[in-house]
Structure formats: C-alpha cells, structure tokens
Design a protein around this motif. Sequence first.
Motif, PDB file in Angstrom:
ATOM      1  N   ALA A   3       0.849  -1.190   0.000  1.00  0.00           N
ATOM      2  CA  ALA A   3       0.000   0.000   0.000  1.00  0.00           C
ATOM      3  C   ALA A   3       0.880   1.234   0.000  1.00  0.00           C
ATOM      4  O   ALA A   3       1.875   1.311   0.717  1.00  0.00           O
ATOM      5  N   GLU A   4       0.505   2.186  -0.808  1.00  0.00           N
ATOM      6  CA  GLU A   4       1.206   3.466  -0.849  1.00  0.00           C
ATOM      7  C   GLU A   4       0.848   4.282   0.385  1.00  0.00           C
ATOM      8  O   GLU A   4      -0.199   4.072   0.996  1.00  0.00           O
ATOM      9  N   ASP A   5       1.716   5.219   0.709  1.00  0.00           N
ATOM     10  CA  ASP A   5       1.467   6.138   1.818  1.00  0.00           C
ATOM     11  C   ASP A   5       0.455   7.175   1.343  1.00  0.00           C
ATOM     12  O   ASP A   5       0.774   8.072   0.557  1.00  0.00           O
ATOM     13  N   SER A  13      -4.223  -2.730   6.715  1.00  0.00           N
ATOM     14  CA  SER A  13      -3.371  -3.849   6.322  1.00  0.00           C
ATOM     15  C   SER A  13      -4.013  -4.592   5.159  1.00  0.00           C
ATOM     16  O   SER A  13      -5.165  -5.012   5.236  1.00  0.00           O
ATOM     17  N   TRP A  14      -3.247  -4.775   4.103  1.00  0.00           N
ATOM     18  CA  TRP A  14      -3.723  -5.469   2.914  1.00  0.00           C
ATOM     19  C   TRP A  14      -3.214  -6.890   2.857  1.00  0.00           C
ATOM     20  O   TRP A  14      -3.466  -7.609   1.889  1.00  0.00           O
ATOM     21  N   GLN A  15      -2.502  -7.322   3.883  1.00  0.00           N
ATOM     22  CA  GLN A  15      -2.018  -8.700   3.925  1.00  0.00           C
ATOM     23  C   GLN A  15      -3.217  -9.633   3.965  1.00  0.00           C
ATOM     24  O   GLN A  15      -4.188  -9.382   4.654  1.00  0.00           O
ATOM     25  N   GLY A  16      -3.148 -10.685   3.212  1.00  0.00           N
ATOM     26  CA  GLY A  16      -4.235 -11.644   3.176  1.00  0.00           C
ATOM     27  C   GLY A  16      -5.180 -11.466   2.008  1.00  0.00           C
ATOM     28  O   GLY A  16      -6.019 -12.317   1.750  1.00  0.00           O
ATOM     29  N   LEU A  17      -5.055 -10.346   1.280  1.00  0.00           N
ATOM     30  CA  LEU A  17      -5.906 -10.140   0.111  1.00  0.00           C
ATOM     31  C   LEU A  17      -5.477 -11.101  -0.986  1.00  0.00           C
ATOM     32  O   LEU A  17      -4.312 -11.140  -1.374  1.00  0.00           O
ATOM     33  N   LEU A  18      -6.414 -11.888  -1.451  1.00  0.00           N
ATOM     34  CA  LEU A  18      -6.157 -12.831  -2.533  1.00  0.00           C
ATOM     35  C   LEU A  18      -7.005 -12.434  -3.729  1.00  0.00           C
ATOM     36  O   LEU A  18      -8.222 -12.295  -3.613  1.00  0.00           O
ATOM     37  N   CYS A  19      -6.347 -12.259  -4.850  1.00  0.00           N
ATOM     38  CA  CYS A  19      -7.078 -11.946  -6.076  1.00  0.00           C
ATOM     39  C   CYS A  19      -6.300 -12.531  -7.243  1.00  0.00           C
ATOM     40  O   CYS A  19      -5.089 -12.671  -7.186  1.00  0.00           O
ATOM     41  N   GLU A  20      -7.070 -12.896  -8.265  1.00  0.00           N
ATOM     42  CA  GLU A  20      -6.429 -13.423  -9.456  1.00  0.00           C
ATOM     43  C   GLU A  20      -5.735 -12.282 -10.173  1.00  0.00           C
ATOM     44  O   GLU A  20      -5.793 -11.133  -9.742  1.00  0.00           O
ATOM     45  N   SER A  21      -5.121 -12.577 -11.271  1.00  0.00           N
ATOM     46  CA  SER A  21      -4.347 -11.574 -12.003  1.00  0.00           C
ATOM     47  C   SER A  21      -5.131 -10.279 -12.169  1.00  0.00           C
ATOM     48  O   SER A  21      -6.264 -10.293 -12.640  1.00  0.00           O
ATOM     49  N   PRO A  22      -4.514  -9.188 -11.762  1.00  0.00           N
ATOM     50  CA  PRO A  22      -5.183  -7.901 -11.931  1.00  0.00           C
ATOM     51  C   PRO A  22      -5.429  -7.606 -13.408  1.00  0.00           C
ATOM     52  O   PRO A  22      -4.696  -8.067 -14.276  1.00  0.00           O
ATOM     53  N   THR A  23      -6.464  -6.850 -13.680  1.00  0.00           N
ATOM     54  CA  THR A  23      -6.743  -6.440 -15.051  1.00  0.00           C
ATOM     55  C   THR A  23      -5.802  -5.312 -15.437  1.00  0.00           C
ATOM     56  O   THR A  23      -5.246  -4.632 -14.577  1.00  0.00           O
ATOM     57  N   VAL A  35      -2.863   0.609  -3.898  1.00  0.00           N
ATOM     58  CA  VAL A  35      -2.411  -0.741  -3.535  1.00  0.00           C
ATOM     59  C   VAL A  35      -1.848  -1.414  -4.781  1.00  0.00           C
ATOM     60  O   VAL A  35      -2.454  -1.375  -5.853  1.00  0.00           O
ATOM     61  N   TRP A  36      -0.678  -2.033  -4.610  1.00  0.00           N
ATOM     62  CA  TRP A  36       0.014  -2.742  -5.681  1.00  0.00           C
ATOM     63  C   TRP A  36       0.097  -4.230  -5.380  1.00  0.00           C
ATOM     64  O   TRP A  36       0.186  -4.628  -4.224  1.00  0.00           O
ATOM     65  N   PRO A  69     -10.742  -6.480   6.119  1.00  0.00           N
ATOM     66  CA  PRO A  69     -11.237  -5.241   6.715  1.00  0.00           C
ATOM     67  C   PRO A  69     -10.751  -3.971   5.995  1.00  0.00           C
ATOM     68  O   PRO A  69     -11.518  -3.026   5.837  1.00  0.00           O
ATOM     69  N   ALA A  70      -9.522  -3.973   5.512  1.00  0.00           N
ATOM     70  CA  ALA A  70      -8.995  -2.795   4.820  1.00  0.00           C
ATOM     71  C   ALA A  70      -9.818  -2.472   3.586  1.00  0.00           C
ATOM     72  O   ALA A  70     -10.101  -1.305   3.308  1.00  0.00           O
ATOM     73  N   PHE A  71     -10.243  -3.486   2.837  1.00  0.00           N
ATOM     74  CA  PHE A  71     -11.036  -3.249   1.637  1.00  0.00           C
ATOM     75  C   PHE A  71     -12.401  -2.671   2.002  1.00  0.00           C
ATOM     76  O   PHE A  71     -12.861  -1.719   1.370  1.00  0.00           O
ATOM     77  N   VAL A  72     -13.013  -3.222   2.994  1.00  0.00           N
ATOM     78  CA  VAL A  72     -14.334  -2.755   3.411  1.00  0.00           C
ATOM     79  C   VAL A  72     -14.256  -1.305   3.897  1.00  0.00           C
ATOM     80  O   VAL A  72     -15.111  -0.482   3.552  1.00  0.00           O
TER      81      VAL A  72
END
Length: 74
Positions: A3-5, A13-23, A35-36, A69-72
């Motif tokens: 995550a950028e500042d 915290s973005w740890q734990g985010l699972l996603c398939e290949s980004p578009t 977020v990268w 939680p970070a996404f929500v």
Amino acid sequence: MVAEDHPLTEGLSWQGLLCESPTNVSVGADSNVLVWQGDRPLILLRVRGDARQLVIAFDLATSNAERIPAFVLL
C-alpha cells in the motif's frame, strides 16, 4: 500487496488479500495507485476535476476482498 502512503490507506493492512491476475488498467497523471501487487496496480484513485473515482483493478467475485477489513473500510 504493498500500500502506498496515502490518507485512504493509512493504518490499513492489505495482507491476506487474494485476487487473481489484476486487469490491465491505465495509470495516468490523474491517478494515484493506492495498492500494488508486484508491479501491477490493484486499487487506484482517479481525480478529474471535482470527481473522485475509486478503481478496483481485479475481479471482486473471485477474490476474498469482502473478508479483508482494509477493503471494506476503503
């Protein structure tokens, strides 16, 4: 995930985010990547005049974003 500042990601915290290949999404001068995943942007904020648009560059249906939680909060 990195995550950028930025005020929108501060303390999240973005740890734990699972996603398939980004578009593939274009990142212009009007975009701030929040977020990268490696070298690919996952979440960005576009500002055009007074309009702000949050861009999600992955398929929500195949991710676990709703459990992070970070996404929500974002």
